[in-house]
Design an enzyme around this catalytic site. Structure first.
Site, short mmCIF file in Angstrom:
data_model
loop_
_atom_site.label_atom_id
_atom_site.label_comp_id
_atom_site.label_asym_id
_atom_site.label_seq_id
_atom_site.Cartn_x
_atom_site.Cartn_y
_atom_site.Cartn_z
N VAL A 134 20.65 48.58 54.09
CA VAL A 134 21.36 49.86 53.96
C VAL A 134 22.84 49.62 53.76
CG1 VAL A 134 21.84 52.08 55.02
CG2 VAL A 134 19.68 50.93 55.51
N GLY A 136 24.72 47.73 51.93
CA GLY A 136 25.27 46.39 51.72
C GLY A 136 25.95 45.80 52.93
N ASP A 203 16.92 54.51 45.04
CA ASP A 203 17.55 53.51 45.89
C ASP A 203 18.27 54.18 47.08
OD1 ASP A 203 18.83 50.69 46.26
OD2 ASP A 203 20.54 52.07 46.19
N LYS A 207 17.46 54.11 51.37
CA LYS A 207 18.45 53.87 52.43
C LYS A 207 18.52 55.07 53.37
CE LYS A 207 21.14 51.13 49.16
NZ LYS A 207 22.25 51.21 48.20
N GLY A 308 26.48 43.59 46.18
CA GLY A 308 27.15 42.35 45.82
C GLY A 308 26.73 41.22 46.73
#
Lengths: 435, 435
Positions: A134, A136, A203, A207, A308
């Protein structure tokens, strides 16, 4: 110093490599904080021959994931393979079954199978952790599960998809349309070649379902997250919103309604109008931000990089450090058998304000038709903007903001207008985020 | 279900009462999350007779704090008395000495004596926790200690004092001067009758020293936090800053410089210019916000209510829940004996941009004098604004922004101008927050 925590890592994409690099770069910091070494023992990926730009020779390569999960020299299995089912799920089950701790960044798998995995983990008395699933790098799973643990959470909402936020905030900045900014996002690596999961809100829905489970102590219910993507948002909507004092963001909202006898849960991902003074309005680019509202703490905001290699690796390794320190709390904040089964709320009951945009033929009587439908459905209009022709085709935009009212009235108004030859496309409804 | 966690509570001010109310209101939520009941057993305060608007009869009243700390029916002592030394510290020592866990919201005590208490806690193998000591309800101690644990933190900064932030953001909104907004803050209960600790940055300095300790894994070094308050900030400064694209915020900044052989730590609380696009610029009112920059996670932002009974109680009870769950990690993220002793940095070495405001007599040659001093000290001026007379007295404001350079040059320029009859008051220097 205690024995090392021995890790098997499956998946050597950018995040997997990021984890290896992080553990190497920050080795001494991590050892001091974890009280022991975090040691990758075994690795696995689909393609052994690929050059990943990093020396993998210190690690034992294991071709068979099942065998990796069962290795005697492994304490924790780290899954960075991806996919809600298939190899990732097989590995998760095998690892927990073998009594290993399990850490993953896999939001789809946790949204779909997190409860079953949590049951299995509880049965075996091993940790299951998924901070990286969740938002990042943002420690929001921990923030909800532990930081806000003293509160009854009433609402959780946020910007949960960096791709969509990048596209929307770039549309805002440049005045460009969706399609152009999607291409720009793809060129910059903020959007995948097939961006469907991001763009359509799936997406973010994954989350949101996980956050709702943790925040409300409820059984994760991904099937009842209603997701609408950003594909229908036009440059003109952003301009209209701006003139009204709002920006447009894709917001996932989970809210708990305890006013009825049986509490109900509303979970939605929608492009929303966000007032310019709201903290989410300032979130631009591929950033994520989550707000949790608790009955004692008030509004908490967690913000940071939502994706990332570096940020995701940071969250994954935070989970590993927690395990190394002996954390063994319930993955969804309360033991899985005590999670509440919340009934999905009827979205028609939502009381709020909406932005509604119609694209209509430029001919007499269209406004009268629309406003009559609003009146008949008991939707009260706060403001209405009709702008001259956008295009040569004679198509005109009519945008309005409603007064606060039940959402079912808006739906009824749209039903009344359904099929009208005055409308050139289905209307776009965007809720206005309540402060 | 396990045995209750038995708590002795010292201090029944608004926060103490808030904790009692929270534990009552959210009892079932907390029990599910903690895995056991959180039970206040004994209470203590200075004045037993005072009516606190709450039924205290379920709790054993103990007059002697020392005796309370040593009770056999107590697992954790919760200190909400306040003050860096005196009764609070005596209680802390007694509690840890008696092998009890210790939870506090006392930033002054932790900033001054946190290391000694952490040593004592480690010796006795009991938890010491102080989430509420920093930034009220925001779980930023946990966010740094655990959420960002995988990172080397390079910089921590934030808005750490709600009183100052309320005053500055109200000055900005209304155009009023400091004195008026301080009175407004006092009327609203956002500032104490004696606001010295808040206004002069001491409160923020306490919090910053604690954050730096946790984030950098360093020995808390409150003595080397240089604090400057907001009393010198004028309405005109806010206007000037605004015209340059900035807002003014009181920012605590701790940054680690590893470029030298021995790493150094710069800790400062200063009114700063914050670019309008920075997340801290959007933080208005009595809100706190903390940014931590990690080498993998990038920039993390934690934001929420920095004070008040509800938010502070939320943080205190989060600590208690952690203890109930068995958390026993190091209070400052790494064992106290492994904390680094960082040398204080020479602020003159800081490379950055500054806003400098002079109040000068309106007569020929003053600007030449100031700009000559800048030249002689090798300070390069990026922009300069001289506005007409503010007052009838002939006093004029000259504000400038420097190019990036070593701060020692700015100090030298001010030295050169020191004592000049052209200046009607000491200049005000505010650093520009680096993005």
């Amino acid at each position: 110093m205690a024995e090392p925590l021995r890790i098997a890592l499956a998946g050597l994409g950018t995040v997997g490599i990021g984890v290896i690099e992080l553990l190497e770069t920050n080795r001494s910091t991590i050892e001091r904080r974890a009280g022991r070494e975090l040691q990758i023992v075994a690795i696995n990926a689909r393609d052994r021959s690929r050059d990943r730009g990093i020396d993998l020779s210190p690690y034992i390569w294991v071709d068979d994931m099942q065998a990796m999960a069962e290795r005697g020299d492994v304490d924790v299995v780290l899954e960075l393979v991806g996919g809600s089912d298939g190899p990732a799920l097989t590995l998760a089950r095998a690892a927990l079954d073998a009594g290993k701790g399990f850490v993953t960044a896999n939001k789809a798998m946790i949204a779909h199978h997190g409860l079953a995995l949590a049951e299995q983990a509880a049965l075996r008395g091993v940790p299951l952790k998924f901070e990286a699933a969740v938002a990042g790098g943002i420690p929001v799973v921990k923030g909800l599960r532990e930081g806000a643990a003293a509160n009854r959470i009433e609402r959780i909402y946020g910007i949960l998809n960096g791709t969509c936020n990048y596209i929307l905030s770039e549309m805002e900045r440049t005045g460009a349309d969706f399609g152009d900014m999607l291409r720009a996002a793809q060129e910059k690596g903020y959007a995948e070649a097939d961006p469907t999961f991001d763009i359509e809100g799936v997406d973010a829905a994954h989350k949101l379902a996980i956050l709702a489970g943790i925040g409300f102590g409820a059984r994760v219910d991904f099937d009842h997250v209603a997701a609408t993507g950003i594909g229908e948002v036009r440059a003109a909507d952003i301009t209209q919103a701006e003139s009204l004092g709002y920006v447009i963001r894709l917001v996932g909202i989970a809210s708990l309604d305890r006013s009825e006898k049986r509490p109900t849960l509303l979970q939605r991902v929608r492009p929303c109008l966000v007032g310019r003074g709201h903290p989410l309005a300032a979130v631009a680019g591929p950033t994520n931000a989550v707000v949790a509202e608790g009955n004692f703490v008030g509004r908490l905001l967690f913000q940071g990089a939502g994706a990332g290699a570096g940020p995701t690796a940071s969250a994954v390794v935070a989970d590993l450090i927690d395990i190394a320190r002996g954390d063994s709390g319930a993955p969804f904040s309360v033991p899985v058998e005590q999670l509440e089964q919340l009934a999905p709320a009827d979205p028609g009951n939502r009381i709020g304000r909406d932005y509604i945009r119609f694209t209509v033929n430029d001919r007499p009587g269209v406004l009268a038709e629309i406003t009559a439908a609003m009146r008949d459905a008991e939707v009260s209009i706060e403001s209405l903007i009709q702008r001259g022709r956008d295009h040569e085709g004679g198509e005109v935009l009519v945008a309005m903001v409603t007064h606060e009212g039940p959402e079912r009235c808006v739906a009824k108004a749209l039903d009344l207008l359904d099929g009208s030859p005055s409308l050139t496309a289905p209307p776009l409804v965007m809720p206005i985020l309540k402060d």
